[in-house]
Motif scaffolding. Structure first.
Motif, PDB file in Angstrom:
ATOM      1  N   HIS A  58      -5.876   1.974  -7.607  1.00 32.21           N
ATOM      2  CA  HIS A  58      -5.002   0.913  -8.153  1.00 32.21           C
ATOM      3  C   HIS A  58      -5.856  -0.403  -7.981  1.00 32.21           C
ATOM      4  O   HIS A  58      -5.428  -1.203  -9.067  1.00 32.21           O
ATOM      5  N   TRP A  59      -6.483  -0.866  -6.982  1.00 34.32           N
ATOM      6  CA  TRP A  59      -7.087  -2.192  -6.870  1.00 34.32           C
ATOM      7  C   TRP A  59      -8.220  -1.991  -8.102  1.00 34.32           C
ATOM      8  O   TRP A  59      -8.391  -3.408  -8.678  1.00 34.32           O
ATOM      9  N   ASP A 102      -4.609   4.035  -3.630  1.00 33.29           N
ATOM     10  CA  ASP A 102      -4.847   2.508  -3.415  1.00 33.29           C
ATOM     11  C   ASP A 102      -6.100   1.784  -3.930  1.00 33.29           C
ATOM     12  O   ASP A 102      -5.888   0.901  -4.772  1.00 33.29           O
ATOM     13  N   ASP A 157     -11.045  -3.280   0.947  1.00 29.88           N
ATOM     14  CA  ASP A 157     -10.704  -1.587   1.024  1.00 29.88           C
ATOM     15  C   ASP A 157     -12.056  -1.019   1.235  1.00 29.88           C
ATOM     16  O   ASP A 157     -12.327  -0.202   1.935  1.00 29.88           O
ATOM     17  N   SER A 167       0.710  -1.164   0.054  1.00 25.73           N
ATOM     18  CA  SER A 167      -0.161  -0.120  -0.002  1.00 25.73           C
ATOM     19  C   SER A 167       0.861   1.210  -0.054  1.00 25.73           C
ATOM     20  O   SER A 167       2.068   1.290   0.479  1.00 25.73           O
ATOM     21  N   SER A 168       0.236   2.507  -0.430  1.00 18.10           N
ATOM     22  CA  SER A 168       0.894   3.570  -0.405  1.00 18.10           C
ATOM     23  C   SER A 168       0.423   4.350   0.737  1.00 18.10           C
ATOM     24  O   SER A 168      -0.691   3.746   1.688  1.00 18.10           O
TER      25      SER A 168
END
Length: 125
Positions: free
Chosen positions: A41-42, A38, A93, A31-32
């Motif tokens: 990204h997912w 994030d 998430d 993760s960032s």
């Protein structure tokens, strides 16, 4: 089921629940510090990996007249695994257990089948 990938020391049970898969998948997340990035990204990962599945199938249709070899199926399985990983991570998430998503999806589809509306359009039919 026989694992098609090289055997490594496994850190999971051969039979696995969605809950266990999701927990194990989360152990491999990088993760960032930016929650929005994030999440994006997912979501993009799900789309990208699903696109790789489609691309492989397209090439099987184009180059092999749609005939899938055992190796093609194994390669598609790897890509489906990548889709599953991103789905599990994005579900987490969102605060959603993957097993709950799976159950609710089957309930929805069974309801549609019972009401004769599996075909058609609209999410809430």
């Amino acid at each position: 089921m026989v694992c098609a990938m090289p055997h490594h020391t496994r850190w999971y049970n051969e039979a696995m629940t969605f809950e266990e898969y999701q927990k194990r998948a989360l152990m491999t997340v990088i993760s960032s510090s930016d929650a929005f990035k994030d999440s994006l990204h997912w979501v993009l990962g799900i789309n990208g990996e699903a696109g790789e599945v489609a691309e492989k199938v397209k090439k099987i249709i184009r180059d092999k007249n749609g005939v899938m070899s055992k190796q093609d199926k194994l390669e598609l399985g790897k890509e489906l695994g990548d889709v599953l990983w991103y789905l599990a991570v994005f579900a987490d998430d969102l605060g959603l257990p993957l097993d709950r998503i799976a159950r609710e999806n089957l309930d929805k589809l069974q309801s549609r089948k019972a009401r004769g509306v599996l075909g058609g359009t609209g999410d809430n039919r």
